[in-house]
Design a protein around this motif. Structure first.
Motif, PDB file in Angstrom:
ATOM      1  N   GLN A  79       0.865  -1.185   0.000  1.00 39.87           N
ATOM      2  CA  GLN A  79       0.000   0.000   0.000  1.00 39.87           C
ATOM      3  C   GLN A  79       0.902   1.237   0.000  1.00 39.87           C
ATOM      4  OE1 GLN A  79      -1.700   2.416  -0.117  1.00 39.87           O
ATOM      5  NE2 GLN A  79      -3.747   1.711  -0.593  1.00 39.87           N
TER       6      GLN A  79
ATOM      7  N   TYR B 208       0.285   4.296  -0.881  1.00 41.61           N
ATOM      8  CA  TYR B 208      -0.285   5.555  -0.362  1.00 41.61           C
ATOM      9  C   TYR B 208      -0.207   5.629   1.165  1.00 41.61           C
ATOM     10  CZ  TYR B 208      -1.650   8.344  -4.297  1.00 41.61           C
ATOM     11  OH  TYR B 208      -1.602   9.159  -5.382  1.00 41.61           O
ATOM     12  N   ILE B 209      -0.322   4.486   1.831  1.00 41.06           N
ATOM     13  CA  ILE B 209      -0.111   4.503   3.287  1.00 41.06           C
ATOM     14  C   ILE B 209       1.350   4.860   3.565  1.00 41.06           C
ATOM     15  CG2 ILE B 209      -0.049   3.099   5.392  1.00 41.06           C
ATOM     16  CD1 ILE B 209      -2.560   1.748   4.568  1.00 41.06           C
TER      17      ILE B 209
ATOM     18  N   SER C 260       1.673   8.513   3.232  1.00 45.81           N
ATOM     19  CA  SER C 260       1.111   9.127   4.438  1.00 45.81           C
ATOM     20  C   SER C 260       2.094   8.988   5.607  1.00 45.81           C
ATOM     21  CB  SER C 260      -0.226   8.437   4.756  1.00 45.81           C
ATOM     22  OG  SER C 260      -0.683   8.771   6.039  1.00 45.81           O
TER      23      SER C 260
END
Lengths: 307, 307
Positions: free
Chosen positions: B81, B83-84, B87
């Protein structure tokens, strides 16, 4: 490594604290980083943290955002750019365009290019008809290309493209519409004049079957773009103008899904019901007529350094 | 449709203007929109436009951002993941975690869960050794689970997981490490005490072969997480604590790639070179020892309404 020590008092500031969160992140950037990247990332982190602090997302909301961003990337392929669509519907594309095309008063404003421009469209003489499928309400477009002082610009190149009367560009309907339907390249004459025949453009939806379309719907917005013709006008020594002109009677004018409408670009489309006038331009009455002048600004300084 | 009219003066404000760009976009939201979505999107648009105005990206820079966001989505799959990860490295995950886990003074602070938690790890009696591959420097962890007043909490569930001495979690090396290596579930005794044997954790890199790793590198940052053990501590009537404890001698402590380190979570790992002590815990000298108490806050109010 900016702080290679793990000793206590000095490095305390490197540890996460909610209040100083953006500063903690930005202080981590190395010294050898491109100054522009450093500036860009610092500003992004500052505003991102400010937004998160203002929103106070739950864990589920944060994860919904992660999923949305992931799906938006995964919707992209060779012919679909969902992140540009996201930039468009949030007004970011128009903002970036505006920032990069600040022009002197009186010059024709710029707008976004959009995904349907095709280089090397057919070249036509002034007066030619670019509508090859015979659908829609006939339109005559004519006007003049000048500089800001009103001096005519001869031999300016005018590229035009628009949807057909069903609301689709030729490239969206290959095999259905004739090739190069409703697109063409014209050249202004010795006095700066140009003219061509076409049909009145129609509103049309941006692709709304992906994550961005779902977001639009959730925000209570529709995907329609206000009816328009696209133009790129270029002449040596002048800033190229990428722009639209809009019909004044489109119901989506104040609600264009990508915020493409600038008030100065709403044209005066007149319906002409005069047999003689129709015969002069080679159409049948009634037909639509719009006069639109392009005012070019002198070439601006070279573009700013990029990342 | 918020403004169904195309008439001039009133709807002027609906047209794009650089100065008012965020307001123009936010005014477009429908009336029937979820109030929370309206708030979230308004804040995001406001900060996004403010960031763009501060950055003044060139068209090429804007497109580089579009490409980065697209590639980050396309790097994601069932087990990755990206995008995590984005972040995480921008400190957003820690910020969202902090916002959602504000606790009374003295309570053990929360940190992010991370991607390597596995539910249903093996249950052990206190004192058991979770290191199944025999690698690394032996460690004894013990301590007590109490409430904020210091009252012991019996039967608290402690889930622990960490990397092996090569810097990998078992789930990253299926077939190489023994199943459930370095993870287990313990229960505090009648006096709130827990204890287990393990090995001293190692720092390890987050996955750096994707767009986020490239961005990290461009920002002059490394992908290493400071050495830590993960814990989830739960007991009925108390807020679950998801947390880390960190070794004090890891060089990446003030540079943890995901800003996971909070000063209060740096533990005191002591090297013990005493044969008797070693024999007592069933290890050979020298071994590492850390005492760590968890202080649980009473269950907070139900989570806030989500999107």
């Amino acid at each position: 490594m900016q702080q290679a020590t793990s000793s206590t008092s000095q490095s305390t500031s490197a540890y996460f604290e909610e209040e100083r969160s953006a500063d903690v992140v930005n202080a981590r950037m190395g010294d050898a980083v491109s100054p522009r990247l450093k500036q860009v990332m610092s500003v992004l982190v500052k505003h991102l943290h400010a937004a998160v602090k203002e929103i106070e997302p739950t864990h589920d909301e944060w994860f919904a955002a992660i999923r949305f961003l992931t799906e938006t990337g995964q919707m992209c392929n060779e012919w679909r750019q969902e992140y540009i669509l996201l930039s468009d519907i949030l007004g970011v594309s128009m903002l970036v365009d505006a920032i990069n095309h600040r022009r002197p008063n009186g010059a024709t404003p710029n707008t976004i290019l959009g995904p349907f421009y095709v280089a090397d469209a057919p070249q036509y003489d002034n007066g030619a008809n670019i509508c090859l499928d015979g659908k829609g309400e006939p339109l005559v477009v004519c006007g003049r290309v000048t500089d800001i002082a009103g001096k005519p610009i001869p031999n300016a190149k005018l590229e035009v493209w628009q949807t057909n009367d069903d609301g689709f560009y030729d490239v969206q309907q290959k095999g259905i519409q004739p090739d190069s339907n409703l697109r063409g390249v014209f050249t202004s004459d010795g006095e700066g004049y140009y003219s061509f025949k076409s049909v009145k453009p129609r509103h049309y939806p941006i692709p709304a079957d992906g994550p961005v379309g779902k977001l639009l719907g959730a925000m209570g917005r529709h995907p329609n773009r206000a009816a328009h013709l696209h133009f790129i006008v270029t002449a040596p020594g002048y800033d190229a103008v990428i722009t639209h002109i809009f019909t004044p009677d489109c119901p989506y004018l104040p609600e264009d899904a990508v915020f493409g409408v600038k008030r100065e670009l709403i044209a005066d489309f007149k319906q002409v019901n005069d047999m003689d006038a129709a015969q002069t331009v080679g159409l049948e009455a009634p037909f639509w007529s719009v006069t639109w002048d392009f005012t070019l600004a002198p070439s601006s300084k070279p573009p700013r350094a990029t990342l």
